[in-house]
Design an enzyme around this catalytic site. Structure first.
Site, PDB file in Angstrom:
ATOM      1  N   ASP A   1      -0.245   2.471   8.575  1.00 39.43           N
ATOM      2  CA  ASP A   1      -0.795   1.723   9.709  1.00 39.43           C
ATOM      3  C   ASP A   1       0.012   1.855  11.005  1.00 39.43           C
ATOM      4  O   ASP A   1      -0.529   1.618  12.090  1.00 39.43           O
ATOM      5  CB  ASP A   1      -0.906   0.241   9.349  1.00 39.43           C
ATOM      6  CG  ASP A   1      -1.835  -0.005   8.171  1.00 39.43           C
ATOM      7  OD1 ASP A   1      -2.719   0.837   7.942  1.00 39.43           O
ATOM      8  OD2 ASP A   1      -1.671  -1.030   7.487  1.00 39.43           O
TER       9      ASP A   1
ATOM     10  N   GLY B   1       0.822  -1.204   0.000  1.00 38.49           N
ATOM     11  CA  GLY B   1       0.000   0.000   0.000  1.00 38.49           C
ATOM     12  C   GLY B   1       0.858   1.257   0.000  1.00 38.49           C
ATOM     13  O   GLY B   1       1.880   1.315   0.685  1.00 38.49           O
TER      14      GLY B   1
ATOM     15  N   ARG C   1       1.195  -5.592  -5.866  1.00 40.54           N
ATOM     16  CA  ARG C   1       1.461  -6.820  -5.113  1.00 40.54           C
ATOM     17  C   ARG C   1       1.789  -7.916  -6.124  1.00 40.54           C
ATOM     18  O   ARG C   1       1.203  -7.987  -7.195  1.00 40.54           O
ATOM     19  CB  ARG C   1       0.253  -7.190  -4.258  1.00 40.54           C
ATOM     20  CG  ARG C   1      -0.118  -6.063  -3.293  1.00 40.54           C
ATOM     21  CD  ARG C   1      -1.220  -6.467  -2.338  1.00 40.54           C
ATOM     22  NE  ARG C   1      -1.734  -5.319  -1.599  1.00 40.54           N
ATOM     23  CZ  ARG C   1      -1.150  -4.768  -0.544  1.00 40.54           C
ATOM     24  NH1 ARG C   1      -0.013  -5.281  -0.105  1.00 40.54           N
ATOM     25  NH2 ARG C   1      -1.681  -3.733   0.060  1.00 40.54           N
ATOM     26  N   SER C   2       2.744  -8.770  -5.777  1.00 37.09           N
ATOM     27  CA  SER C   2       3.204  -9.786  -6.722  1.00 37.09           C
ATOM     28  C   SER C   2       3.199 -11.171  -6.091  1.00 37.09           C
ATOM     29  O   SER C   2       4.050 -11.497  -5.256  1.00 37.09           O
ATOM     30  CB  SER C   2       4.616  -9.442  -7.223  1.00 37.09           C
ATOM     31  OG  SER C   2       5.109 -10.456  -8.071  1.00 37.09           O
TER      32      SER C   2
ATOM     33  N   THR D   1       4.223   2.812   5.613  1.00 37.39           N
ATOM     34  CA  THR D   1       2.849   2.348   5.755  1.00 37.39           C
ATOM     35  C   THR D   1       2.114   3.270   6.717  1.00 37.39           C
ATOM     36  O   THR D   1       2.671   3.662   7.744  1.00 37.39           O
ATOM     37  CB  THR D   1       2.774   0.900   6.286  1.00 37.39           C
ATOM     38  OG1 THR D   1       1.435   0.603   6.691  1.00 37.39           O
ATOM     39  CG2 THR D   1       3.700   0.683   7.473  1.00 37.39           C
TER      40      THR D   1
ATOM     41  N   GLU E   1     -10.447  -0.218  11.894  1.00 35.38           N
ATOM     42  CA  GLU E   1     -10.978  -1.219  10.972  1.00 35.38           C
ATOM     43  C   GLU E   1     -10.726  -2.640  11.466  1.00 35.38           C
ATOM     44  O   GLU E   1     -11.452  -3.573  11.075  1.00 35.38           O
ATOM     45  CB  GLU E   1     -10.386  -1.030   9.575  1.00 35.38           C
ATOM     46  CG  GLU E   1      -8.908  -1.334   9.468  1.00 35.38           C
ATOM     47  CD  GLU E   1      -8.382  -1.215   8.041  1.00 35.38           C
ATOM     48  OE1 GLU E   1      -9.213  -1.090   7.122  1.00 35.38           O
ATOM     49  OE2 GLU E   1      -7.154  -1.232   7.858  1.00 35.38           O
TER      50      GLU E   1
ATOM     51  N   ASP F   1       5.135  -4.682   6.304  1.00 33.95           N
ATOM     52  CA  ASP F   1       5.681  -5.977   6.701  1.00 33.95           C
ATOM     53  C   ASP F   1       5.731  -6.976   5.549  1.00 33.95           C
ATOM     54  O   ASP F   1       6.676  -7.758   5.435  1.00 33.95           O
ATOM     55  CB  ASP F   1       4.901  -6.554   7.883  1.00 33.95           C
ATOM     56  CG  ASP F   1       3.418  -6.733   7.598  1.00 33.95           C
ATOM     57  OD1 ASP F   1       2.944  -6.215   6.578  1.00 33.95           O
ATOM     58  OD2 ASP F   1       2.747  -7.404   8.405  1.00 33.95           O
TER      59      ASP F   1
ATOM     60  N   HIS G   1      -9.619   4.939   1.748  1.00 36.54           N
ATOM     61  CA  HIS G   1      -8.336   5.301   1.140  1.00 36.54           C
ATOM     62  C   HIS G   1      -8.071   6.798   1.109  1.00 36.54           C
ATOM     63  O   HIS G   1      -6.996   7.220   0.659  1.00 36.54           O
ATOM     64  CB  HIS G   1      -8.240   4.714  -0.265  1.00 36.54           C
ATOM     65  CG  HIS G   1      -8.011   3.232  -0.259  1.00 36.54           C
ATOM     66  ND1 HIS G   1      -9.012   2.329  -0.013  1.00 36.54           N
ATOM     67  CD2 HIS G   1      -6.883   2.498  -0.430  1.00 36.54           C
ATOM     68  CE1 HIS G   1      -8.520   1.109  -0.052  1.00 36.54           C
ATOM     69  NE2 HIS G   1      -7.227   1.179  -0.295  1.00 36.54           N
ATOM     70  N   LEU G   2      -9.016   7.597   1.584  1.00 33.57           N
ATOM     71  CA  LEU G   2      -8.714   9.018   1.762  1.00 33.57           C
ATOM     72  C   LEU G   2      -7.496   9.205   2.660  1.00 33.57           C
ATOM     73  O   LEU G   2      -6.737  10.163   2.523  1.00 33.57           O
ATOM     74  CB  LEU G   2      -9.915   9.735   2.391  1.00 33.57           C
ATOM     75  CG  LEU G   2     -11.129  10.006   1.499  1.00 33.57           C
ATOM     76  CD1 LEU G   2     -12.283  10.521   2.339  1.00 33.57           C
ATOM     77  CD2 LEU G   2     -10.770  11.009   0.412  1.00 33.57           C
ATOM     78  N   GLN G   3      -7.300   8.264   3.591  1.00 26.98           N
ATOM     79  CA  GLN G   3      -6.193   8.378   4.543  1.00 26.98           C
ATOM     80  C   GLN G   3      -4.835   8.150   3.898  1.00 26.98           C
ATOM     81  O   GLN G   3      -3.812   8.528   4.459  1.00 26.98           O
ATOM     82  CB  GLN G   3      -6.388   7.363   5.679  1.00 26.98           C
ATOM     83  CG  GLN G   3      -7.614   7.627   6.511  1.00 26.98           C
ATOM     84  CD  GLN G   3      -8.106   6.371   7.213  1.00 26.98           C
ATOM     85  OE1 GLN G   3      -7.715   6.099   8.327  1.00 26.98           O
ATOM     86  NE2 GLN G   3      -8.949   5.605   6.557  1.00 26.98           N
TER      87      GLN G   3
ATOM     88  N   ASP H   1       2.152  -0.161  12.142  1.00 26.41           N
ATOM     89  CA  ASP H   1       1.986  -1.467  12.777  1.00 26.41           C
ATOM     90  C   ASP H   1       3.273  -2.274  12.880  1.00 26.41           C
ATOM     91  O   ASP H   1       3.236  -3.488  13.118  1.00 26.41           O
ATOM     92  CB  ASP H   1       0.926  -2.279  12.014  1.00 26.41           C
ATOM     93  CG  ASP H   1       1.277  -2.479  10.540  1.00 26.41           C
ATOM     94  OD1 ASP H   1       2.246  -1.857  10.056  1.00 26.41           O
ATOM     95  OD2 ASP H   1       0.572  -3.256   9.873  1.00 26.41           O
TER      96      ASP H   1
ATOM     97  N   GLY I   1      -5.762   0.894   9.460  1.00 27.45           N
ATOM     98  CA  GLY I   1      -4.761   0.460  10.430  1.00 27.45           C
ATOM     99  C   GLY I   1      -4.661  -1.041  10.554  1.00 27.45           C
ATOM    100  O   GLY I   1      -3.890  -1.552  11.360  1.00 27.45           O
ATOM    101  N   ARG I   2      -5.482  -1.763   9.797  1.00 28.65           N
ATOM    102  CA  ARG I   2      -5.541  -3.226   9.878  1.00 28.65           C
ATOM    103  C   ARG I   2      -5.778  -3.644  11.336  1.00 28.65           C
ATOM    104  O   ARG I   2      -6.780  -3.267  11.913  1.00 28.65           O
ATOM    105  CB  ARG I   2      -4.272  -3.864   9.306  1.00 28.65           C
ATOM    106  CG  ARG I   2      -4.103  -3.629   7.814  1.00 28.65           C
ATOM    107  CD  ARG I   2      -3.080  -4.563   7.210  1.00 28.65           C
ATOM    108  NE  ARG I   2      -1.769  -4.423   7.816  1.00 28.65           N
ATOM    109  CZ  ARG I   2      -0.742  -5.196   7.525  1.00 28.65           C
ATOM    110  NH1 ARG I   2      -0.869  -6.176   6.639  1.00 28.65           N
ATOM    111  NH2 ARG I   2       0.432  -5.018   8.107  1.00 28.65           N
TER     112      ARG I   2
ATOM    113  N   LYS J   1     -24.769  18.646  25.206  1.00 31.81           N
ATOM    114  CA  LYS J   1     -23.792  18.417  24.141  1.00 31.81           C
ATOM    115  C   LYS J   1     -24.520  18.126  22.830  1.00 31.81           C
ATOM    116  O   LYS J   1     -25.437  17.295  22.790  1.00 31.81           O
ATOM    117  CB  LYS J   1     -22.886  17.239  24.517  1.00 31.81           C
ATOM    118  CG  LYS J   1     -21.675  17.070  23.620  1.00 31.81           C
ATOM    119  CD  LYS J   1     -20.765  15.995  24.202  1.00 31.81           C
ATOM    120  CE  LYS J   1     -19.541  15.768  23.333  1.00 31.81           C
ATOM    121  NZ  LYS J   1     -18.702  16.961  23.196  1.00 31.81           N
TER     122      LYS J   1
END
Length: 319
Positions: free
Chosen positions: A127, A11, A72-73, A125, A222, A103, A249-251, A129, A170-171, A213
């Site tokens: 994430d 990503g 990705r492959s 990444t 996620e 990773d 995917h805006l992030q 992570d 963030g997986r 409030k």
């Protein structure tokens, strides 16, 4: 070491271009030739690479995404594909490789290093992570993107007296949710590392409504999932209209923050230095604002731990 290659894999993340720029310009400064490999490991298998010079990376430090592209492959992970990658590197005279990614990308770099080919990994990444480094390239930008979105949602939620659930990426790591929730003043943050209590969340929403409030923000990572189910449950228990926003995917897009640009520049330069020092199978990262490097296999074994102190602080500040 006369020629090195650089690729981005997995990503994309804001700041990858700054890292590419740093690798290329540091290498040229140290009298190395550089080739940019397009579309990650898939491009490597196809020999899709071009020589890079100072102009190749001009005016890209502020751009999101990656000028080299990413893919990705599955073929690379086969024995035949892996051997083909080694053959391509030899044909093009590449002596070392810098891999920018997460990773999964690092596991490909690890395999290359185990075969004897010098490879250095840079953590790219959103994430955050990877346990061996405090921050990954793109994380800070992603957090700022979410914080800006929270501000926009707060405006419309106040007008209608609603609660908003915002699902962030963030997986299985809750860092984007935790940092953006704290910075955005969220009432509740739900992350995969810590069990959440629906009664506690609903009680907080009702208490907020009772004191006047006009809106509430709930951040869901996620890795937890089920944002619409959570929204339905809140609606039933509190009678507060609750809407869901999926950041998606805006992030991953947008101009990288200054912090991501600086981090990418530091890590890119260090990766080239490691190759010139004869190192292989290493990854670079940052700990307490100091650039570090360690064996890639060791790095991949380090679990990412959530900052529980920060999580408790969010609960205190959201009473």
């Amino acid at each position: 070491m006369k020629k090195i290659g650089v690729l981005t894999s997995g990503g994309d993340s804001p700041g990858m271009n700054a890292a590419i720029r740093s690798v290329v310009r540091t290498a040229i400064f140290k009298n190395l030739k550089v080739v940019g490999i397009k579309r990650g490991y898939q491009g490597l298998l196809e020999g899709d690479m071009n020589d890079m010079n100072l102009s190749s990376v001009g005016d890209i430090i502020h751009r999101g995404g990656t000028i080299l592209g990413s893919a990705r492959s599955k073929e690379f992970m086969t024995e035949r594909g892996f051997q083909k990658a080694l053959d391509v590197l030899k044909i093009f005279g590449v002596d070392g490789l810098v891999v920018i990614g997460g990773d999964g990308s690092f596991r490909g770099a690890e395999k290359l290093s185990q075969s004897g080919f010098p490879t250095i990994g840079i953590p790219g990444t959103i994430d955050n992570d990877l346990g061996y480094t405090d921050y990954t390239i793109g994380f800070d930008t992603a957090v700022n993107t979410v914080v800006n979105a929270i501000g926009n949602l707060r405006d419309t939620s106040s007008s209608h007296g609603r609660a908003n659930i915002v699902e962030v990426m963030g997986r299985h790591c809750g860092d984007i949710a935790l940092y953006s929730g704290l910075a955005g003043g969220a009432e509740s943050i739900i992350i995969p590392e810590i069990d959440f209590n629906m009664d506690e969340i609903c009680k907080k929403l009702i208490s907020g409504r009772n004191r006047g409030k006009l809106h509430s923000i709930i951040i869901v990572a996620e890795g937890v999932g089920k944002p619409y189910e959570i929204a339905d449950e809140i609606n039933k228990r509190t009678d507060i209209e609750t809407r869901v926003t999926i950041m998606g995917h805006l992030q991953r897009g947008g101009t990288p923050t200054a912090q991501d640009r600086v981090l990418a520049s530091r890590l890119g330069a260090r990766s080239v230095e490691l190759l010139l020092e004869g190192k292989k199978g290493r990854v670079v990262g940052i700990k307490q604002n100091v650039i570090v490097d360690l064996d890639i296999d060791e790095a991949l074994k380090i679990d990412k731990e959530i900052d529980k102190g920060m999580y408790e602080l969010t609960k205190i500040l959201s009473i």
